[in-house]
Design an enzyme around this catalytic site. Structure first.
Site, short mmCIF file in Angstrom:
data_model
loop_
_atom_site.label_atom_id
_atom_site.label_comp_id
_atom_site.label_asym_id
_atom_site.label_seq_id
_atom_site.Cartn_x
_atom_site.Cartn_y
_atom_site.Cartn_z
N ALA A 20 28.81 29.88 29.39
CA ALA A 20 29.65 28.68 29.29
C ALA A 20 30.07 28.12 30.66
O ALA A 20 29.70 26.99 31.03
CB ALA A 20 30.87 28.99 28.43
N CYS A 70 29.78 31.34 20.38
CA CYS A 70 30.66 30.98 19.25
C CYS A 70 29.89 30.93 17.93
O CYS A 70 30.48 31.01 16.86
CB CYS A 70 31.32 29.63 19.52
SG CYS A 70 32.05 29.57 21.17
N VAL A 125 24.35 40.76 39.58
CA VAL A 125 24.92 40.63 40.92
C VAL A 125 25.86 41.82 41.13
O VAL A 125 26.86 41.97 40.44
CB VAL A 125 25.64 39.28 41.09
CG1 VAL A 125 26.30 39.20 42.46
CG2 VAL A 125 24.65 38.15 40.89
N GLY A 180 39.78 42.45 20.98
CA GLY A 180 40.10 41.68 22.17
C GLY A 180 39.10 41.88 23.28
O GLY A 180 38.14 42.67 23.13
N THR A 236 38.94 30.61 44.52
CA THR A 236 39.58 31.92 44.62
C THR A 236 40.31 32.03 45.97
O THR A 236 40.38 31.05 46.72
CB THR A 236 38.53 33.05 44.55
OG1 THR A 236 37.71 32.95 45.71
CG2 THR A 236 37.68 32.95 43.31
N VAL A 241 35.42 30.76 37.41
CA VAL A 241 35.74 29.96 36.21
C VAL A 241 35.55 30.81 34.95
O VAL A 241 34.89 31.84 34.98
CB VAL A 241 34.82 28.71 36.11
CG1 VAL A 241 34.98 27.81 37.32
CG2 VAL A 241 33.34 29.10 35.95
P1 FAD Z 1 30.52 34.20 29.17
O1 FAD Z 1 30.16 33.13 28.23
O2 FAD Z 1 30.84 35.54 28.62
O3 FAD Z 1 29.36 34.34 30.22
C1 FAD Z 1 29.44 35.24 31.27
C2 FAD Z 1 28.05 35.72 31.59
O4 FAD Z 1 28.08 36.33 32.88
C3 FAD Z 1 27.55 36.80 30.63
O5 FAD Z 1 26.36 36.38 30.01
C4 FAD Z 1 27.31 38.02 31.51
O6 FAD Z 1 26.15 38.72 31.17
C5 FAD Z 1 27.17 37.40 32.88
N1 FAD Z 1 27.55 38.32 33.97
C6 FAD Z 1 28.70 39.01 34.07
N2 FAD Z 1 28.72 39.71 35.23
C7 FAD Z 1 27.55 39.46 35.84
C8 FAD Z 1 26.99 39.90 37.05
N3 FAD Z 1 27.64 40.73 37.87
N4 FAD Z 1 25.77 39.45 37.38
C9 FAD Z 1 25.08 38.59 36.58
N5 FAD Z 1 25.58 38.15 35.42
C10 FAD Z 1 26.80 38.57 35.06
N6 FAD Z 1 35.55 30.32 22.13
C11 FAD Z 1 35.94 29.17 21.53
O7 FAD Z 1 36.55 28.33 22.19
N7 FAD Z 1 35.64 28.92 20.23
C12 FAD Z 1 34.95 29.79 19.46
O8 FAD Z 1 34.67 29.53 18.28
C13 FAD Z 1 34.55 31.02 20.05
N8 FAD Z 1 33.88 31.94 19.33
C14 FAD Z 1 33.44 33.06 19.94
C15 FAD Z 1 32.72 33.99 19.19
C16 FAD Z 1 32.25 35.14 19.79
C17 FAD Z 1 31.49 36.14 18.97
C18 FAD Z 1 32.50 35.38 21.17
C19 FAD Z 1 31.99 36.62 21.83
C20 FAD Z 1 33.24 34.47 21.91
C21 FAD Z 1 33.71 33.32 21.31
N9 FAD Z 1 34.47 32.38 22.02
C22 FAD Z 1 34.87 31.22 21.41
C23 FAD Z 1 34.82 32.62 23.44
C24 FAD Z 1 33.86 31.92 24.37
O9 FAD Z 1 32.56 32.24 24.01
C25 FAD Z 1 34.16 32.32 25.78
O10 FAD Z 1 35.47 31.93 26.08
C26 FAD Z 1 33.22 31.69 26.78
O11 FAD Z 1 31.90 32.03 26.52
C27 FAD Z 1 33.57 32.14 28.20
O12 FAD Z 1 32.64 31.64 29.09
P2 FAD Z 1 32.34 32.37 30.46
O13 FAD Z 1 31.29 31.56 31.14
O14 FAD Z 1 33.59 32.65 31.16
O15 FAD Z 1 31.78 33.79 30.05
#
Ligand code: FAD
Length: 557
Positions: free
Chosen positions: A13, A45, A83, A248, A277, A285
């Site tokens: 995301a 999601c 990473v 959670g 940061t 983010v």
């Molecule tokens: P993520 O989407 O988790 O992406 C982070 C990515 O970084 C991961 O793929 C991980 O593999 C990668 N990563 C981590 N560390 C490293 C590293 N060191 N090197 C390389 N890659 C790395 N939110 C809503 O608003 N509405 C919903 O209906 C909803 N439903 C959800 C249902 C489920 C089952 C889940 C799990 C979450 C849901 N969420 C929902 C929450 C939402 O998906 C998250 O808030 C959002 O995806 C966060 O985005 P992000 O980019 O921070 O992290």
């Protein structure tokens, strides 16, 4: 022009939206996304709905592929690339190639970290037994689907009754599995206030979901027949063929922490309103960061997709300096929605619970609340359904502090309107005056949004006095039930006297002038009319907000 290098850690995301926005702002930059998993930009999601076979094809969950990133955005996506470390001195990262093995380094001018958060997996006895799953990504989804297809489970236990737990309950039930939920708190959907969560609880029971509240899991025992006993603190044990842990998430901060970036007291990466940061060349983010709450301006962590996407875009705007209006991140309001067996549950802003917690911590915000139960659209048009709403606002100036709503139809559009009002520092008077689209199949000439504004503005302006059921036990007010006798007979509050609204004007002589009178009806509308009659006749009266239905909600769990 100088060719800048933007490296992005995490390709879902926050990371993916940051990289794509960055490209739209700078054709010249070199942009690389590193993703530990083998998918980028997938719809987390949608995962529960793929398990429930509502979203039939896994491909539909893939919003963008590495090829699409290359072809459309000229972004180099490296999947299976973990990473491992950030060398801030030399502005480079160390990447582990999870397929070929080995590590290599890449230099950056700007680094964005969007590592998200991972499901909490407590160290309980038997937690690593086969058949116990968490859900974060596509591989997790595949594992659950294979287990369901191969083992044909008939009983599921879900631990945690938050968004993901409830969505999984619905989707496993759709597959014909008998589902139970164990929740440590004394209510489902802990993000809501307890009396509002009662509506969800009732709906779960109606849909044959077993709900165990106020109990936490102490361990798991794998049995010889392959099933799992889920052991709970109260001493019970629930038998399951599949267990989903949904208790959670925890921010993934190791990378940031090891690099010496500042971490906030809630355990998230500290950023400013530009998503920068403590290192000016590194942005963060999404779920992994701590941001300020829009209303209280206190640090908070809100793991939702909307904020992650917006933050990614904002970081790119600041990195490439094309932010003429200075649109910084405004903070999170926690606007959220969840569907549970056709019931929509949505909320935004502060709950009463969170306000009470703030008060305990010395940050009291005065508030008043109302409950109302309007129809989703004009009642004369087929299909109208009740929406139960709790609105929290300042009694001093009517500023909106939070809203929770539950119903079968058109709930989320009301929350979205109020969410925008909150972001504009709106008041209940703004809700009263909101001009919203109306035709009978969509709403009412006085939309639920207007209704909540009108009721609350009556309170702020002193036209109405309301009280609440939780004050009943410490009050010696006379309780007046203004419903019809047949409603009263079906169930009423102890010691309440019954004078139906239609008879009230002619029976005022039965009521004492020396004692406060609290009127109630079923949803709070007739008691409001009664309160106006009583006040204008010289009685000291209040209407009990939300009516008898909220009495049941407050009392029943
Ligand atoms: P993520 O989407 O988790 O992406 C982070 C990515 O970084 C991961 O793929 C991980 O593999 C990668 N990563 C981590 N560390 C490293 C590293 N060191 N090197 C390389 N890659 C790395 N939110 C809503 O608003 N509405 C919903 O209906 C909803 N439903 C959800 C249902 C489920 C089952 C889940 C799990 C979450 C849901 N969420 C929902 C929450 C939402 O998906 C998250 O808030 C959002 O995806 C966060 O985005 P992000 O980019 O921070 O992290």
């Amino acid at each position: 022009m100088d060719k800048k290098r933007l490296l992005v850690v995490g390709g879902v995301a926050g990371g993916a939206s940051c990289a794509a926005r960055a490209r739209r702002l700078s054709e010249n930059a070199e942009i690389i996304i590193f993703e530990r998993g083998n998918f980028v930009s997938f719809a987390n999601c949608g995962l529960p709905y793929h398990i429930g076979n509502v979203i039939k094809n896994e491909d539909d969950l893939l919003v963008a592929s590495p090829d699409l990133f290359k072809n459309w955005f000229n972004i180099d996506v490296r999947i299976n690339s973990n990473v491992k470390a950030i060398d801030r001195q030399n502005k480079e990262i160390e990447v582990e190639d999870l397929i070929k093995g080995g590590t290599y380094k890449e230099k950056y001018d700007y680094l964005v970290i969007a590592p998200g958060s991972s499901p909490i997996r407590p160290k309980l006895d038997g937690i690593d037994s086969e058949g116990i799953f968490t859900l974060r990504n596509i591989p997790d989804t595949r594992k659950i689907i294979s287990w369901v297809n191969e083992k044909k489970p008939s009983r599921a236990v879900i631990i945690g009754a938050g968004f993901i737990g409830l969505e999984m309950a619905e989707n496993l039930a759709k597959l014909g599995i008998s589902v139970s939920i164990v929740e440590m708190q004394d209510q489902v959907m802990p993000l809501l206030d307890k009396e509002m969560a009662w509506f969800i609880y009732e709906h779960l029971i109606k849909n044959k979901i077993g709900v165990y509240l106020g109990d936490s899991v102490s361990g798991f025992k794998k049995k010889s027949d392959g099933s799992i006993d889920v052991l709970v603190q109260s001493g019970q044990s629930l038998s399951a063929d599949i267990v989903i842990l949904a208790i959670g998430v925890r921010q993934e901060i190791e990378l940031a922490k090891n690099a010496g970036l500042e971490i906030g007291h809630l355990g998230g990466i500290k950023v400013n309103e530009k998503m920068q940061t403590s290192d000016k060349n590194i942005w963060a983010v999404g779920d992994a960061v701590e941001v300020k709450d829009f209303i209280t301006e206190i640090q908070t962590v809100v793991p939702l997709a909307g904020p992650a996407n917006r933050q990614g875009r904002i970081a790119a705007d600041f990195i490439f300096g094309k932010n003429p209006m200075g649109a910084a991140f405004r903070g999170v309001q926690g606007t959220a929605v969840c569907g549970i067996f056709g019931l929509t549950v949505a909320s935004c802003g502060l709950t009463e619970k969170s306000l009470q917690k703030l008060a305990k911590n010395g940050k009291e915000i005065p508030y008043e609340k109302i409950y109302l139960h309007p129809n989703s659209h004009a009642s004369y048009y087929p299909g109208a359904k009740t929406i139960s709403i709790k609105l929290i606002f300042s009694p001093d100036d009517g500023k909106i502090l939070g809203i929770q709503a539950i119903g079968l139809n058109a709930v989320e559009k009301r929350i979205d309107v109020v969410s925008m009002a909150i972001q504009k520092q709106g008041t209940v008077f703004d809700l009263e005056e909101a001009e919203l689209c109306y035709a009978p199949q969509y709403g009412s000439a006085k939309d639920p949004v207007n209704m909540m504004g009108m009721i609350a503005s009556n309170i702020v302006q002193g036209y109405t006095k309301v009280t609440h059921w939780e004050k009943l036990s410490t009050s010696d007010a006379l309780i007046l039930d203004v419903r019809e006798p047949f409603e009263y007979k079906r169930g009423h509050v102890d010691n309440a006297i019954n004078i139906p609204l239609g008879q009230l004007r002619t029976r005022l002589n039965e009521l004492p002038k020396y004692r406060e009178i609290w009127a109630y009806c079923f949803v709070g509308q007739r008691s409001y009319y009664a309160q106006r009659i009583l006040t204008q006749a010289g009685f000291n009266s209040k209407s009990i907000s939300g009516g008898y239905i909220m009495y049941l909600a407050s009392d029943s769990i």
